[in-house]
Design an enzyme around this catalytic site. Structure first.
Site, short mmCIF file in Angstrom:
data_model
loop_
_atom_site.label_atom_id
_atom_site.label_comp_id
_atom_site.label_asym_id
_atom_site.label_seq_id
_atom_site.Cartn_x
_atom_site.Cartn_y
_atom_site.Cartn_z
N ARG A 176 30.03 43.43 45.01
CA ARG A 176 31.23 42.84 45.62
C ARG A 176 30.89 42.21 46.97
NH1 ARG A 176 35.82 44.30 42.67
NH2 ARG A 176 35.91 46.41 41.85
N ASP A 223 40.69 35.12 33.86
CA ASP A 223 39.74 35.17 32.75
C ASP A 223 40.57 35.09 31.46
OD1 ASP A 223 37.70 35.99 30.99
OD2 ASP A 223 36.80 37.31 32.45
N GLU A 226 44.26 35.77 43.39
CA GLU A 226 43.32 36.39 42.44
C GLU A 226 41.92 35.82 42.65
OE1 GLU A 226 42.67 38.64 40.58
OE2 GLU A 226 44.15 39.11 39.07
N ASP A 227 40.92 36.65 42.40
CA ASP A 227 39.55 36.14 42.43
C ASP A 227 39.26 35.32 41.18
OD1 ASP A 227 39.85 38.51 41.04
OD2 ASP A 227 37.83 39.21 41.42
N LYS A 244 38.28 30.73 34.33
CA LYS A 244 37.36 30.70 33.18
C LYS A 244 38.20 30.38 31.94
CE LYS A 244 33.94 34.11 33.34
NZ LYS A 244 33.46 35.44 32.89
N PHE A 250 29.11 35.89 32.95
CA PHE A 250 29.55 37.04 33.75
C PHE A 250 29.10 36.86 35.19
CE2 PHE A 250 29.71 41.38 35.33
CZ PHE A 250 31.03 41.65 35.01
N VAL A 251 30.09 36.63 36.07
CA VAL A 251 29.77 36.33 37.47
C VAL A 251 30.13 37.50 38.38
CG1 VAL A 251 29.87 33.82 37.27
CG2 VAL A 251 31.98 35.09 37.75
N GLY A 310 39.07 42.95 43.48
CA GLY A 310 38.21 41.77 43.43
C GLY A 310 38.59 40.65 44.38
N ASP A 323 32.79 42.22 40.86
CA ASP A 323 31.83 43.31 40.67
C ASP A 323 31.30 43.41 39.24
OD1 ASP A 323 34.35 44.25 39.52
OD2 ASP A 323 33.39 46.22 39.41
C1 PRP Z 1 39.38 41.44 37.37
C2 PRP Z 1 39.80 40.32 38.30
C3 PRP Z 1 41.16 39.94 37.81
C4 PRP Z 1 41.08 40.22 36.32
C5 PRP Z 1 40.92 38.95 35.57
O1 PRP Z 1 39.91 42.62 37.83
O2 PRP Z 1 39.81 40.75 39.63
O3 PRP Z 1 42.16 40.74 38.39
O4 PRP Z 1 39.96 41.07 36.12
O5 PRP Z 1 40.80 39.19 34.20
P1 PRP Z 1 41.87 38.78 33.12
O6 PRP Z 1 42.32 37.37 33.41
O7 PRP Z 1 41.08 38.88 31.83
O8 PRP Z 1 43.00 39.75 33.16
P2 PRP Z 1 39.39 44.06 37.37
O9 PRP Z 1 40.34 44.63 36.38
O10 PRP Z 1 37.96 44.01 36.99
O11 PRP Z 1 39.58 44.91 38.71
P3 PRP Z 1 38.93 44.62 40.18
O12 PRP Z 1 39.70 43.45 40.76
O13 PRP Z 1 39.19 45.89 40.92
O14 PRP Z 1 37.47 44.32 40.00
#
Ligand code: PRP
Length: 179
Positions: free
Chosen positions: A164, A102, A98-99, A130, A151-152, A43, A158
């Site tokens: 993405r 959450d 990090e993107d 968030k 949900f963004v 991400g 993604d």
């Molecule tokens: C997403 C995002 C962060 C994480 C945040 O990754 O990129 O790494 O979730 O969520 P959290 O704070 O609840 O842990 P994901 O596992 O979807 O993988 P991706 O980056 O490959 O999309």
């Protein structure tokens, strides 16, 4: 892709301006150092690519893959490190990129792991925060935008590996993932 969005939360110009400010802040804070920026795939890759070009310092690149969502819209709660770092990070000033933070589980898990490896300093740089969904006490040291609990997707984020490459950050219409 735009037709699948309920709203555009952050457009590309707004993101660009904020990423520039974040890069300037990191440049000021790490004068005389060579920070190692770790991109948490997948991400973060779009944010990472833009952020590093706004940092006016020598930096080192590293990549690691963490996954917690699978194909769901809500985190599974279980963090998996899918691929590890190539190089040693002991003694380095590390910035985790990090993107989104959450629940905070991903970043809490990785931070804990890094601290055991003897880094000189460790900070988190997240484009999105968030806070309503947080279940850990982690905070980003550099935060782009605080966003509501929706949900963004886009700009690297993604839904089931899609969107993405959407250049803005949008809120997905619920009927897209309820299908
Ligand atoms: C997403 C995002 C962060 C994480 C945040 O990754 O990129 O790494 O979730 O969520 P959290 O704070 O609840 O842990 P994901 O596992 O979807 O993988 P991706 O980056 O490959 O999309």
């Amino acid at each position: 892709m735009k037709n699948d969005m309920k709203t555009i939360l952050l457009d590309r110009e707004t993101i660009k301006k904020r990423v520039r400010e974040m890069g300037q802040e990191i440049t000021r804070d790490y004068q005389g150092e060579v920070p190692l920026l770790i991109c948490i795939l997948k991400g973060s890759v779009v944010f990472y690519a833009d952020l590093v070009r706004e940092i006016d310092l020598p930096v080192r690149f590293e990549f690691m893959t963490a996954s917690s969502y699978g194909s769901a819209t809500v985190s599974s709660g279980e963090v998996k490190i899918v691929s590890e770092l190539d190089n040693k990070i002991a003694g380095r000033h590390v910035i985790l990129v990090e993107d989104i933070v959450d629940s905070g589980r991903t970043i809490a898990y990785i931070k804990n792991d890094m601290l055991k490896k003897g880094v000189k300093s460790l900070k988190v740089c997240a484009l999105l925060d968030k806070p309503d969904r947080r279940v850990t006490d982690v905070q980003a040291d550099y935060c782009g935008f605080v966003i509501p609990d929706e949900f963004v997707v886009g700009y690297g984020l993604d839904y089931d590996q899609k969107y993405r490459n959407f250049p803005d950050i949008g809120v997905l219409k619920s009927e897209v993932y309820e299908k």
